[in-house]
Design an enzyme around this catalytic site. Structure first.
Site, PDB file in Angstrom:
ATOM      1  N   LYS A 180      37.610  -8.608  27.344  1.00  0.00           N
ATOM      2  CA  LYS A 180      36.806  -7.451  26.942  1.00  0.00           C
ATOM      3  C   LYS A 180      37.742  -6.398  26.362  1.00  0.00           C
ATOM      4  CE  LYS A 180      35.675  -3.523  28.514  1.00  0.00           C
ATOM      5  NZ  LYS A 180      35.460  -2.734  27.266  1.00  0.00           N
ATOM      6  N   GLY A 233      44.417   0.316  32.023  1.00  0.00           N
ATOM      7  CA  GLY A 233      43.562   1.461  31.748  1.00  0.00           C
ATOM      8  C   GLY A 233      43.747   2.539  32.785  1.00  0.00           C
ATOM      9  N   SER A 234      42.687   3.281  33.036  1.00  0.00           N
ATOM     10  CA  SER A 234      42.772   4.455  33.906  1.00  0.00           C
ATOM     11  C   SER A 234      42.828   4.062  35.375  1.00  0.00           C
ATOM     12  CB  SER A 234      41.557   5.354  33.673  1.00  0.00           C
ATOM     13  OG  SER A 234      40.374   4.769  34.200  1.00  0.00           O
ATOM     14  N   ASN A 235      43.369   4.964  36.176  1.00  0.00           N
ATOM     15  CA  ASN A 235      43.438   4.730  37.618  1.00  0.00           C
ATOM     16  C   ASN A 235      42.051   4.647  38.241  1.00  0.00           C
ATOM     17  OD1 ASN A 235      46.198   5.912  36.942  1.00  0.00           O
ATOM     18  ND2 ASN A 235      46.456   5.331  39.079  1.00  0.00           N
ATOM     19  N   VAL A 237      39.165   3.610  36.981  1.00  0.00           N
ATOM     20  CA  VAL A 237      38.538   2.310  36.731  1.00  0.00           C
ATOM     21  C   VAL A 237      39.306   1.203  37.443  1.00  0.00           C
ATOM     22  CG1 VAL A 237      37.926   0.619  34.950  1.00  0.00           C
ATOM     23  CG2 VAL A 237      37.554   3.061  34.535  1.00  0.00           C
ATOM     24  N   GLY A 238      40.633   1.292  37.432  1.00  0.00           N
ATOM     25  CA  GLY A 238      41.442   0.269  38.088  1.00  0.00           C
ATOM     26  C   GLY A 238      41.138   0.145  39.569  1.00  0.00           C
ATOM     27  N   GLU A 255      47.516  -2.286  35.549  1.00  0.00           N
ATOM     28  CA  GLU A 255      48.506  -1.391  34.958  1.00  0.00           C
ATOM     29  C   GLU A 255      47.778  -0.125  34.560  1.00  0.00           C
ATOM     30  OE1 GLU A 255      51.622  -1.521  34.966  1.00  0.00           O
ATOM     31  OE2 GLU A 255      51.893  -3.599  35.611  1.00  0.00           O
ATOM     32  N   GLU A 390      48.407  12.800  34.280  1.00  0.00           N
ATOM     33  CA  GLU A 390      48.624  12.227  32.951  1.00  0.00           C
ATOM     34  C   GLU A 390      47.737  12.912  31.922  1.00  0.00           C
ATOM     35  OE1 GLU A 390      49.374   7.760  31.387  1.00  0.00           O
ATOM     36  OE2 GLU A 390      47.451   8.080  32.382  1.00  0.00           O
TER      37      GLU A 390
END
Length: 488
Positions: A180, A233-235, A237-238, A255, A390
């Site tokens: 995706k 991606g972002s923290n 979502v991770g 990551e 960030e």
């Protein structure tokens, strides 16, 4: 008379065929340098499309996994050749869709070509070891097996390199994939997938499903036949992906963010330090997880370093990434544009002083783009939001410290730990930094962004789950170990 070029509508790649999403809904992808330009239309897929792709990948797995590593490598090598032949087209699309300069875009495509070639040879390397047995007449060894179907969720900031550095190792070790791509950079991802599809992968081995994270990403993460998820991606979502994968026992690799420091000591080459700090913070408009976000400078050289950085930032040419003299393009989207400007304002509200930049650029040819001035902020306390979180934009915070000891304390006092650099010509300072800095990737007298493709990529703390990407380290995630005992 101007000839209007038809804008292409792209499709998903499922089971070796380009197909419409089940609901046949599409989203326009726009050029952040001129949001009036539509780069292409991309599918808005659903869980149904994901299920079709996963079923195709699962069906293709037995045949693909039984091929020799050399045979799989041949297909990767052909894909590399096709990408190299189309480097200009893919790079231009990347620039038009994401905004980075054409030179950076070409460099990214060629990095992906090199990654494919690296992993094309990986199929001929060892995947286990013989271990001495305590029992007479016994052969004890390890081997590695592919996992099955793996899901890849990739970001918009490197829409060529990151999908390839996930796909290439997954494929060479015998897995099949469903990817995706980020919705904002799907046209670029589809052009990459065209090269892979034409390289001769059997139907179902590679699949791509375009759409939102809430629908496609969730469906991929929750699918019972997806054995592993690799996400960049972002923290926020991770963390959700990790919870969902953990709940059903799937492997996951994350990551995420970085707040990467550069430490400059009184023993540094200040010209080199300034040049690479600006490069690390401003190229790609600061939209790299390894971008330099903080320059932590000892007081003895702070003023001189600040002046060198300021002069270099003042000289940055901002504009459309397709122009040969552009150093920094727009940020990638309207959402990113508003987030970066809000972060700058937050830094000002907390007491930071903008030395240069900090405002939108909306005059002349930049009137219809998401351009922001390269921004330098000082009087930054390490506890401020802009020193802790960030920004993911062209913003560099300057922090003055008394010593290397204090610099290390400030550098480590964030939740992230991806990349870090030090500029010094004293060996004792180098070793102190190597021993005490909390980061997965450390550079000495080099900019914080980037790592060579044959070396492990990843961070510590909230930056990564520490399942490394790239190089031979990728084998750890994309395979499982079998321990074999054979008695005579």
């Amino acid at each position: 008379m101007t000839v209007k070029t038809e804008v292409k509508t792209y499709q998903n790649l499922i089971n070796g065929q380009w197909v419409d999403a089940q609901k046949q809904e599409v989203e326009k992808s726009i050029n952040p340098a001129d949001y009036r330009e539509i780069v292409g239309y991309v599918p808005l897929s659903t869980a149904e499309d994901v299920d079709m792709a996963v079923k195709a990948a699962k069906s293709a797995f037995p045949h693909w996994s039984k091929l020799s590593g050399g045979a799989r490598g041949d297909v990767l090598r052909k894909a590399a050749d096709l990408m190299e032949q189309r480097v200009n087209d893919i790079a231009e699309t990347l620039t038009r869709e994401m905004g980075k300069t054409l030179a950076e875009a070409k460099g990214e495509v060629m990095r992906a070509v090199a990654i494919l070639r690296y992993y094309s040879s990986e199929g001929m390397r060892s995947i286990g070891e013989v271990i001495p047995s305590n029992e007479e007449g016994t052969l004890l060894f390890t081997s590695r097996s592919p996992l099955g179907v793996v899901g890849l969720i990739t970001p918009w900031n490197f829409p060529v390199a990151i999908p390839i550095w996930k796909m290439a190792p997954a494929l060479i070790y015998g897995n099949t994939v469903v990817m995706k791509p980020a919705l904002e950079a799907t046209v670029t991802a589809m052009k990459v997938m065209e090269c892979l599809q034409e390289a001769g992968f059997p139907p179902g081995v590679i699949n791509v499903v375009s759409g939102s994270g809430s629908k496609v990403g969730n469906a991929l993460t929750e699918h019972p036949d997806v054995k592993a998820i690799s996400f960049t991606g972002s923290n926020q979502v991770g963390q959700l992906i990790a919870l969902k994968a953990l709940e059903r026992g799937a492997k996951y690799q994350l990551e995420m963010g970085g707040k990467n420091p550069v430490v400059v000591t009184q023993n540094a080459d200040l010209e080199l330090a300034a040049e690479l700090t600006v490069s690390g913070s401003m190229k790609s408009s600061g939209q790299k997880c390894t971008a330099t976000s903080r320059a932590i400078v000892v007081k003895e050289v702070y003023d001189e370093f600040r002046e060198k950085v300021l002069q270099k930032v003042k000289g940055i040419k901002v504009g459309n990434g397709l122009a040969a003299d552009t150093y920094m393009g727009p940020v990638a989207s309207q959402n990113q544009y508003h987030n970066v400007l809000a972060a700058i304002q937050k830094g000002i509200d907390e007491g930071g002083h903008v030395v240069w930049g900090g405002k939108p650029l909306d005059q002349d040819e930049m009137a219809y783009g998401y351009f922001i001035e390269p921004t330098l902020i000082e009087n930054v306390d390490p506890s401020m939001w802009i020193a802790q979180e960030e920004v993911f934009g062209p913003v560099l915070a300057l922090i003055k410290v008394d010593s290397l000891d204090e610099a290390l304390q400030v550098a480590n006092d964030v939740k992230y730990g991806l990349s870090a650099s030090i500029f010094t010509n004293h060996l004792n300072e180098v070793f102190q930094y190597l021993n005490e800095i909390e980061a997965g990737m450390i550079r000495v007298n080099g900019e914080s962004s980037g790592v060579e493709l044959q070396a492990p990529f990843g961070g510590v703390k909230a930056s990564s789950t520490q399942a490394r990407e790239q190089g031979r380290a990728a084998m750890e995630f994309f395979t499982t170990i079998k321990t074999v005992t054979i008695k005579a």
